[in-house]
Design an enzyme around this catalytic site. Sequence first.
Site, mmCIF file in Angstrom:
data_model
loop_
_atom_site.group_PDB
_atom_site.id
_atom_site.type_symbol
_atom_site.label_atom_id
_atom_site.label_comp_id
_atom_site.label_asym_id
_atom_site.label_seq_id
_atom_site.Cartn_x
_atom_site.Cartn_y
_atom_site.Cartn_z
ATOM 1 N N TYR A 201 -27.739 -11.990 -76.615
ATOM 2 C CA TYR A 201 -26.335 -11.784 -76.261
ATOM 3 C C TYR A 201 -26.413 -10.299 -76.037
ATOM 4 C CZ TYR A 201 -24.734 -15.985 -78.292
ATOM 5 O OH TYR A 201 -24.304 -17.445 -78.743
ATOM 6 N N ARG B 151 -20.062 -10.809 -82.793
ATOM 7 C CA ARG B 151 -18.886 -10.282 -82.613
ATOM 8 C C ARG B 151 -18.748 -9.501 -83.946
ATOM 9 N NH1 ARG B 151 -14.802 -14.754 -81.102
ATOM 10 N NH2 ARG B 151 -13.105 -12.967 -81.316
ATOM 11 N N ARG C 9 -23.449 -23.315 -79.270
ATOM 12 C CA ARG C 9 -21.978 -22.993 -78.695
ATOM 13 C C ARG C 9 -21.501 -21.671 -78.669
ATOM 14 N NH1 ARG C 9 -18.330 -25.083 -83.698
ATOM 15 N NH2 ARG C 9 -19.385 -26.935 -83.408
ATOM 16 N N ASP D 142 -17.784 -19.299 -78.807
ATOM 17 C CA ASP D 142 -16.490 -19.551 -78.831
ATOM 18 C C ASP D 142 -15.728 -19.319 -77.627
ATOM 19 O OD1 ASP D 142 -17.292 -19.884 -81.672
ATOM 20 O OD2 ASP D 142 -17.104 -17.778 -82.257
#
Length: 253
Positions: free
Chosen positions: A115, A201, A52, A54
């Site tokens: 990422y 993050r 998933r 965000d």
Amino acid sequence: MEKSRFFIEVAYFGKNYHGWQVQNNAISVQERLNDALAILLRVPTETIGAGRTDTGVHAKQLFVHFDADSTGILANPDRFLHALNGLLPHDIAVKSVLPVHQEAHARFDAVRRSYEYHLHFEKDPFIYAYSSFLRDIPDVEKMNKAAEFLLGKQDFSCFSKSNTQVFTNICTVSRAEWIWESEGKLVFHITADRFLRNMVRAVVGTLLEIGIKGKPISFMEEVIASQNRSMAGTSVPAQGLYLTEVAYPYPVK
């Protein structure tokens, strides 16, 4: 009729969505994809993604699996892709489709995910939705030394959003580094076997505590050892984050 399993490769710009996963009262990428597949295949179709993302986070590559009749439009992959992309909004694209064995699983079979987090330092109205703006340039060398503490297999509870339903907070990170790219953009690259919710993050926010706010390099080691989210830095804005690669132990393209 027995259905076959397919992988599709999806890319999306996340600004207009409340993340990947279907939610009761918010628009998600998965909902848009499920709806388009249902129209095209003429039956309700559920997808399962590799993970998933965000709200507001983008994906350059996400693999998804679903089950469908292989004798219909899926017998012609080019026609299927053209038709499916025609049903999807402009900010979601399907890039490839591939038949896989019946037990293949987009989420559980993935062995590596990568990422990127993008930063820019000159105010620019044309890239604000694609990158996070910072007024001060951080100490990149210092942040890269601190990022070395992320490598290896360890408990990353300190970077996880609270109250998440996961069986373990242990991840194995194989890459974590900042690289200057074209036009003055600074990009953080991180690769692991799995990621916790909000992990990247929070990692970036912690590194910026070191690179901008003057915390020592050892601060990263202390944060990881604490296993306490309140010790880590503030999560950086979503628009700078991209899921860029999902890898499997078998060909998916």
